[in-house]
Design an enzyme around this catalytic site. Structure first.
Site, PDB file in Angstrom:
ATOM      1  N   SER A   1      -6.159  -1.855   0.591  1.00 37.49           N
ATOM      2  CA  SER A   1      -5.014  -2.585   1.165  1.00 37.49           C
ATOM      3  C   SER A   1      -4.018  -1.624   1.806  1.00 37.49           C
ATOM      4  O   SER A   1      -3.494  -1.892   2.892  1.00 37.49           O
ATOM      5  CB  SER A   1      -4.325  -3.436   0.091  1.00 37.49           C
ATOM      6  OG  SER A   1      -3.625  -2.651  -0.855  1.00 37.49           O
ATOM      7  N   LYS A   2      -3.756  -0.501   1.154  1.00 33.22           N
ATOM      8  CA  LYS A   2      -2.797   0.456   1.719  1.00 33.22           C
ATOM      9  C   LYS A   2      -3.386   1.180   2.928  1.00 33.22           C
ATOM     10  O   LYS A   2      -2.670   1.499   3.888  1.00 33.22           O
ATOM     11  CB  LYS A   2      -2.367   1.456   0.648  1.00 33.22           C
ATOM     12  CG  LYS A   2      -1.539   0.834  -0.475  1.00 33.22           C
ATOM     13  CD  LYS A   2      -0.263   0.175   0.045  1.00 33.22           C
ATOM     14  CE  LYS A   2       0.630  -0.308  -1.084  1.00 33.22           C
ATOM     15  NZ  LYS A   2       1.901  -0.900  -0.617  1.00 33.22           N
TER      16      LYS A   2
ATOM     17  N   TYR B   1      -6.723  -1.711  -4.151  1.00 34.75           N
ATOM     18  CA  TYR B   1      -5.392  -1.203  -3.815  1.00 34.75           C
ATOM     19  C   TYR B   1      -5.464  -0.171  -2.696  1.00 34.75           C
ATOM     20  O   TYR B   1      -4.705  -0.236  -1.723  1.00 34.75           O
ATOM     21  CB  TYR B   1      -4.744  -0.593  -5.058  1.00 34.75           C
ATOM     22  CG  TYR B   1      -3.346  -0.056  -4.820  1.00 34.75           C
ATOM     23  CD1 TYR B   1      -2.288  -0.928  -4.586  1.00 34.75           C
ATOM     24  CD2 TYR B   1      -3.097   1.308  -4.839  1.00 34.75           C
ATOM     25  CE1 TYR B   1      -1.001  -0.450  -4.367  1.00 34.75           C
ATOM     26  CE2 TYR B   1      -1.819   1.796  -4.623  1.00 34.75           C
ATOM     27  CZ  TYR B   1      -0.779   0.918  -4.395  1.00 34.75           C
ATOM     28  OH  TYR B   1       0.485   1.400  -4.171  1.00 34.75           O
TER      29      TYR B   1
END
Length: 254
Positions: free
Chosen positions: A161-162, A158
């Site tokens: 990805s950010k 996560y």
């Protein structure tokens, strides 16, 4: 009209993830500030709930999985045919998952990047085409996360990805400046959404208290983030591009 008030009157704004959480609130805020909005999300029933809140004559919708990239141009076409060229775009579609390093698989990475990063960039690619874009320019806003700049155990995929979303948006801002397109990210901390509710269901009371205490100003609301996004879409933000604005109640300052 007071030029210092956020005004989106007459602007055409496309929003992914508009059926819940931050995306839903962005759609409501933009519509109430005068914009025509296109709601994009997978769940038709949830889209209808958003439509019940906003002015239907100033909205349209498209139920689609944003990772079905071949449909992106069709979605944009529907909006442009109804309201004209696009002035703004918010990519709020995304999801979070916690998977430790020794367990996470390539499929986990691919799913996270497909929704959180690639889908948003595919929409940006299509919207920035001459036939879809307002010749006076536009504003793109990507909903990233404070997790894109800080680390947390079991959130490698996560966070990655950010972080990629933030870096890619910065490069996009440089490339699209010649088209008068501004590109920015907004990175929220914990916000009261369905995702947050699901996270709280999986952790202990002690862990919940730690999360809340980690935000000096408390947990945020979708309205907090929607207000900032509306500002970035407006002409008031005409000299802001290539930035990542953190809105986390002080989480990253602790």
């Amino acid at each position: 009209m007071n030029k210092y008030l956020t005004d989106l009157n007459g602007k055409n704004i496309l929003i992914t993830g508009a059926s819940r959480g931050i995306g839903k609130e962005c759609a409501i805020a933009a519509n109430r500030l005068g914009a025509n909005v296109c709601l994009v999300a997978r769940n038709m029933e949830k889209i209808k709930k958003t439509l019940d809140i906003i002015e239907k004559e100033k909205s349209c919708y498209y139920a689609v999985d944003v990772t079905d990239y071949l449909q992106v141009e069709d979605v944009v076409n529907v909006f442009v045919e109804k309201f004209g060229r696009i002035d703004g775009f918010i990519h709020s579609a995304g999801f979070e998952e916690s998977v430790p390093l020794q367990v996470i698989s390539s499929e986990n990475y691919e799913k996270l990047f497909a929704t959180n990063v690639i889908a948003g960039f595919e929409f940006a690619k299509v919207i920035s085409k001459k036939r879809f874009l307002n010749p006076n320019g536009a504003s793109f806003v990507f909903i990233a996360s404070v997790m894109g700049i800080v680390g947390q155990a079991a959130k490698i995929g996560y966070c990655a990805s950010k972080g990629a979303l933030i870096a890619g948006a910065r490069a996009m801002a440089v490339e699209l400046a010649k088209k008068k397109i501004r590109v920015n990210c907004v990175s929220p901390g914990m916000v009261e959404t369905e995702i947050a509710e699901n996270i709280f269901k999986m952790i202990s009371e002690e862990q919940k208290r730690a999360v809340v205490l980690g935000h000096p100003l408390g947990i945020g609301s979708p309205e907090d983030v929607a207000g900032l996004c509306s500002f970035l879409l407006s002409d008031q933000a005409k000299w802001i591009t290539g930035t990542n604005i953190i809105i986390d109640g002080g989480y990253s300052a602790v």
